[in-house]
Design a protein around this motif. Structure first.
Motif, PDB file in Angstrom:
ATOM      1  N   THR A  55      18.222 -23.587  20.787  1.00 58.91           N
ATOM      2  CA  THR A  55      17.791 -22.268  20.333  1.00 58.91           C
ATOM      3  C   THR A  55      16.278 -22.102  20.470  1.00 58.91           C
ATOM      4  OG1 THR A  55      19.539 -22.519  18.713  1.00 58.91           O
ATOM      5  CG2 THR A  55      18.122 -20.602  18.483  1.00 58.91           C
ATOM      6  N   ILE A  59      14.364 -19.219  22.972  1.00 55.43           N
ATOM      7  CA  ILE A  59      13.464 -18.131  22.561  1.00 55.43           C
ATOM      8  C   ILE A  59      11.996 -18.536  22.671  1.00 55.43           C
ATOM      9  CG2 ILE A  59      15.143 -17.049  21.001  1.00 55.43           C
ATOM     10  CD1 ILE A  59      13.589 -18.332  18.693  1.00 55.43           C
ATOM     11  N   THR A  63       8.478 -16.394  21.503  1.00 58.57           N
ATOM     12  CA  THR A  63       7.930 -16.787  20.211  1.00 58.57           C
ATOM     13  C   THR A  63       6.412 -16.831  20.272  1.00 58.57           C
ATOM     14  OG1 THR A  63       9.825 -18.228  20.067  1.00 58.57           O
ATOM     15  CG2 THR A  63       8.148 -18.487  18.376  1.00 58.57           C
ATOM     16  N   PRO A  64       5.754 -16.064  19.396  1.00 60.78           N
ATOM     17  CA  PRO A  64       4.294 -16.183  19.338  1.00 60.78           C
ATOM     18  C   PRO A  64       3.917 -17.609  18.956  1.00 60.78           C
ATOM     19  CG  PRO A  64       5.075 -14.307  18.051  1.00 60.78           C
ATOM     20  CD  PRO A  64       6.273 -15.095  18.433  1.00 60.78           C
ATOM     21  N   HIS A  66       1.489 -19.081  17.441  1.00 63.72           N
ATOM     22  CA  HIS A  66       0.946 -19.483  16.137  1.00 63.72           C
ATOM     23  C   HIS A  66       1.968 -19.397  15.010  1.00 63.72           C
ATOM     24  CE1 HIS A  66       0.358 -15.225  16.632  1.00 63.72           C
ATOM     25  NE2 HIS A  66       0.131 -15.066  15.354  1.00 63.72           N
ATOM     26  N   ILE A  67       3.141 -18.804  15.248  1.00 62.47           N
ATOM     27  CA  ILE A  67       4.154 -18.846  14.175  1.00 62.47           C
ATOM     28  C   ILE A  67       5.366 -19.676  14.580  1.00 62.47           C
ATOM     29  CG2 ILE A  67       3.496 -16.615  13.159  1.00 62.47           C
ATOM     30  CD1 ILE A  67       6.155 -15.540  14.483  1.00 62.47           C
ATOM     31  N   MET A  70       7.179 -21.863  11.865  1.00 60.95           N
ATOM     32  CA  MET A  70       8.034 -21.096  10.957  1.00 60.95           C
ATOM     33  C   MET A  70       9.381 -20.833  11.600  1.00 60.95           C
ATOM     34  SD  MET A  70       5.355 -18.359   9.533  1.00 60.95           S
ATOM     35  CE  MET A  70       6.389 -16.983   9.119  1.00 60.95           C
ATOM     36  N   VAL A  71       9.330 -20.427  12.866  1.00 59.94           N
ATOM     37  CA  VAL A  71      10.564 -20.122  13.576  1.00 59.94           C
ATOM     38  C   VAL A  71      11.428 -21.365  13.692  1.00 59.94           C
ATOM     39  CG1 VAL A  71      11.503 -19.280  15.758  1.00 59.94           C
ATOM     40  CG2 VAL A  71       9.428 -18.279  14.833  1.00 59.94           C
ATOM     41  N   LEU A  74      13.071 -22.204  10.423  1.00 63.96           N
ATOM     42  CA  LEU A  74      14.159 -21.251  10.180  1.00 63.96           C
ATOM     43  C   LEU A  74      15.403 -21.651  10.961  1.00 63.96           C
ATOM     44  CD1 LEU A  74      14.841 -18.334   8.994  1.00 63.96           C
ATOM     45  CD2 LEU A  74      14.483 -17.587  11.334  1.00 63.96           C
ATOM     46  N   ILE A  75      15.223 -21.942  12.243  1.00 65.02           N
ATOM     47  CA  ILE A  75      16.371 -22.284  13.094  1.00 65.02           C
ATOM     48  C   ILE A  75      17.042 -23.558  12.608  1.00 65.02           C
ATOM     49  CG2 ILE A  75      16.999 -23.043  15.418  1.00 65.02           C
ATOM     50  CD1 ILE A  75      14.752 -21.117  16.400  1.00 65.02           C
ATOM     51  N   VAL A  78      19.052 -23.016   9.494  1.00 64.82           N
ATOM     52  CA  VAL A  78      20.313 -22.310   9.753  1.00 64.82           C
ATOM     53  C   VAL A  78      21.405 -23.295  10.161  1.00 64.82           C
ATOM     54  CG1 VAL A  78      21.471 -20.741  11.348  1.00 64.82           C
ATOM     55  CG2 VAL A  78      19.307 -20.091  10.331  1.00 64.82           C
ATOM     56  N   ILE A  81      22.515 -25.498   7.268  1.00 63.14           N
ATOM     57  CA  ILE A  81      23.394 -24.805   6.317  1.00 63.14           C
ATOM     58  C   ILE A  81      24.797 -24.641   6.912  1.00 63.14           C
ATOM     59  CG2 ILE A  81      23.737 -22.679   5.009  1.00 63.14           C
ATOM     60  CD1 ILE A  81      20.696 -22.409   4.879  1.00 63.14           C
ATOM     61  N   ILE A  82      24.849 -24.346   8.218  1.00 68.06           N
ATOM     62  CA  ILE A  82      26.162 -24.254   8.867  1.00 68.06           C
ATOM     63  C   ILE A  82      26.919 -25.569   8.684  1.00 68.06           C
ATOM     64  CG2 ILE A  82      27.341 -24.110  11.103  1.00 68.06           C
ATOM     65  CD1 ILE A  82      25.258 -22.098  11.974  1.00 68.06           C
TER      66      ILE A  82
ATOM     67  N   MET B   1       0.684 -14.769  26.279  1.00 61.71           N
ATOM     68  CA  MET B   1       1.054 -13.674  25.361  1.00 61.71           C
ATOM     69  C   MET B   1      -0.167 -13.262  24.541  1.00 61.71           C
ATOM     70  SD  MET B   1       4.203 -13.693  22.745  1.00 61.71           S
ATOM     71  CE  MET B   1       5.234 -14.366  24.035  1.00 61.71           C
ATOM     72  N   PHE B  11       8.842  -9.915  14.996  1.00 62.43           N
ATOM     73  CA  PHE B  11       9.625 -11.021  15.544  1.00 62.43           C
ATOM     74  C   PHE B  11      10.293 -11.832  14.433  1.00 62.43           C
ATOM     75  CE2 PHE B  11      10.089 -15.377  16.993  1.00 62.43           C
ATOM     76  CZ  PHE B  11      10.743 -15.209  18.203  1.00 62.43           C
ATOM     77  N   MET B  12       9.486 -12.182  13.433  1.00 62.18           N
ATOM     78  CA  MET B  12       9.984 -13.005  12.332  1.00 62.18           C
ATOM     79  C   MET B  12      11.074 -12.272  11.546  1.00 62.18           C
ATOM     80  SD  MET B  12       9.109 -16.072  11.708  1.00 62.18           S
ATOM     81  CE  MET B  12      10.117 -17.097  10.678  1.00 62.18           C
ATOM     82  N   LEU B  23      24.726 -16.624   8.844  1.00 57.16           N
ATOM     83  CA  LEU B  23      25.049 -17.469   7.699  1.00 57.16           C
ATOM     84  C   LEU B  23      25.874 -16.709   6.668  1.00 57.16           C
ATOM     85  CD1 LEU B  23      21.877 -19.588   6.998  1.00 57.16           C
ATOM     86  CD2 LEU B  23      23.998 -20.262   8.086  1.00 57.16           C
TER      87      LEU B  23
END
Lengths: 204, 201
Positions: A55, A59, A63-64, A66-67, A70-71, A74-75, A78, A81-82, B1, B11-12, B23
């Motif tokens: 994943t 992406i 994906t920027p 600098h974040i 975080m992404v 998050l992935i 997820v 939890i699955i 970018m 995006f977030m 979920l």
């Protein structure tokens, strides 16, 4: 194809997360007193690492930069939890046995490490493969540790008694300290078998 | 970018919404299965303490056996379980629990309706050391409480470990503290339950 062979070999041995990179050892110490627990934990980690890397890689171009952390978190969460929901619904005994460690897969440095080091810069398929290989490398070391701990601590392998009644169980093997001894010995043996190559450019 | 202020936020938000909805969907799909699993666990425990053997370990069989024999009742804000035969109460099961060596120990115990015998007990959760205190949830330890005579218990001392003169149960070797706490909360909970029940009449 030569490339995917290298990815698999790296994950399993040359760059094995546990005894080469020494990451993700917290759970390697925690869940390895029974082989079955270790196997499920390892399979869970393979699943999470492989799909998270896939994943993240899919992406990565949107994906920027600098974040991206975080992404990634998050992935990863997820997929964890699955996995947790899946175990709770269809394998409740194992969910009980592993307890909080399923949720703690998210903090396993292997996943974050591979996402950042590999998936961020590679296309989806090799990333997926890298996740599988790293996960398999982790599983293999976990099973090795669990083999000795369960054998010495319970006299069983995968729950089957093999050492007989005359065997005195080593309680220390069941408790966390046992894992430290076994893991250290495994890292020692593995590193003597294939000493780390000298890094080009000279070392300190 | 190029670095913009709005794009990362959008995006977030989008990616979070996307994964969260996956979920939520999964959770919605499995919520009944999970609840049913937990009920099955509880039913299995209750049947075990009453020493009722379900015909198989199949969740459906456990549910049927449970519904056939066991009824739920309220006592002092707690759910207790009652086995009746021909309208007459045969036994009660009630929650037990307290602090073990490392954490809370929880379980159920069953007692005959004349309070003379402990029928059995089981633990649903504990965090004692596997292989030492953790052996409280193993069959040989729990088996000792099947049909244990309670009439000799004075001053709420129902469970006494051997080799004490009137001992009736073996403690676990190497797990003195866990064994001690198990007998402590068992004695307390049995005593409380009998007092509550007798006070009710």
């Amino acid at each position: 194809m030569a490339n995917s062979k290298k990815i698999i070999k790296d994950g399993l041995w040359d760059d094995n997360p546990i005894f080469r990179q020494v990451i993700g050892i917290c759970s390697a110490l925690a869940v390895t007193n029974l082989m079955l627990n270790s196997l499920i934990m390892g399979l869970g980690l393979m699943f999470v690492t492989a799909f998270s890397e896939l994943t993240v890689s899919l992406i990565r171009k949107f994906t920027p930069k600098h974040i991206r952390m975080m992404v990634q978190v998050l992935i990863i969460s997820v997929y964890v939890i699955i996995l947790d929901i899946f175990l709770k619904a269809y394998y409740p005994e194992m969910s009980k046995a592993l307890g909080p460690y399923v949720g703690l897969i998210i903090t396993n440095c292997i996943i974050m490490g591979r996402c950042e080091a590999f998936a961020q810069n590679n296309s989806p398929l090799p990333s997926f493969l890298d996740g599988l290989a790293s996960g398999a490398g982790y599983t293999f070391v976990l099973l090795l540790v669990a083999f000795f701990r369960e054998l010495l601590g319970f006299g069983t392998i995968f729950g089957y008694p093999v050492l007989g009644d005359s065997w005195t169980n080593w309680t220390i093997m069941i408790m966390p300290p046992g894992a430290f001894f076994i893991l250290a010995i495994i890292i020692w043996v593995a590193r003597s078998l294939s000493p780390e190559e000298k890094k080009e450019g000279g070392t300190i | 970018m190029k670095k913009s202020f709005g794009y990362p936020i959008i995006f977030m938000v989008v990616i979070t919404a996307f994964f969260t909805s996956i979920l939520a969907f999964l959770n919605y799909k499995t919520i009944d299965v999970i609840a049913y699993n937990q009920e099955t666990d509880l039913r299995r425990t209750i049947l075990y303490v009453f020493d009722i053997e379900p015909p198989s370990d199949d969740p459906k069989a456990i549910e049927d056996t449970f519904n056939q024999y066991v009824e739920e009742e309220e006592l002092d804000g707690q759910t207790i379980y009652v086995v009746k035969e021909d309208g007459e109460t045969k036994a009660y099961a009630f929650p037990i629990g307290g602090t073990g060596l490392w954490g809370t120990v929880e379980g159920y115990a069953a007692i005959s309706s004349d309070y003379s015998k402990l029928l059995g007990l089981d633990f649903i959760s504990h965090s004692e050391t596997p292989g030492l205190g953790g052996r409280i949830s193993e069959e040989p330890f729990k088996q000792q409480f099947r049909g244990l005579d309670l009439t000799g218990g004075k001053d709420g001392e129902y469970i006494v470990y051997r080799p004490a003169p009137n001992g009736n149960v073996d403690a676990i070797a190497g797990a003195t503290l866990t064994s001690e706490s198990v007998s402590r909360f068992l004695n307390k909970d049995i005593d409380n339950f009998i007092k509550l029940k007798k006070g009710e009449k």
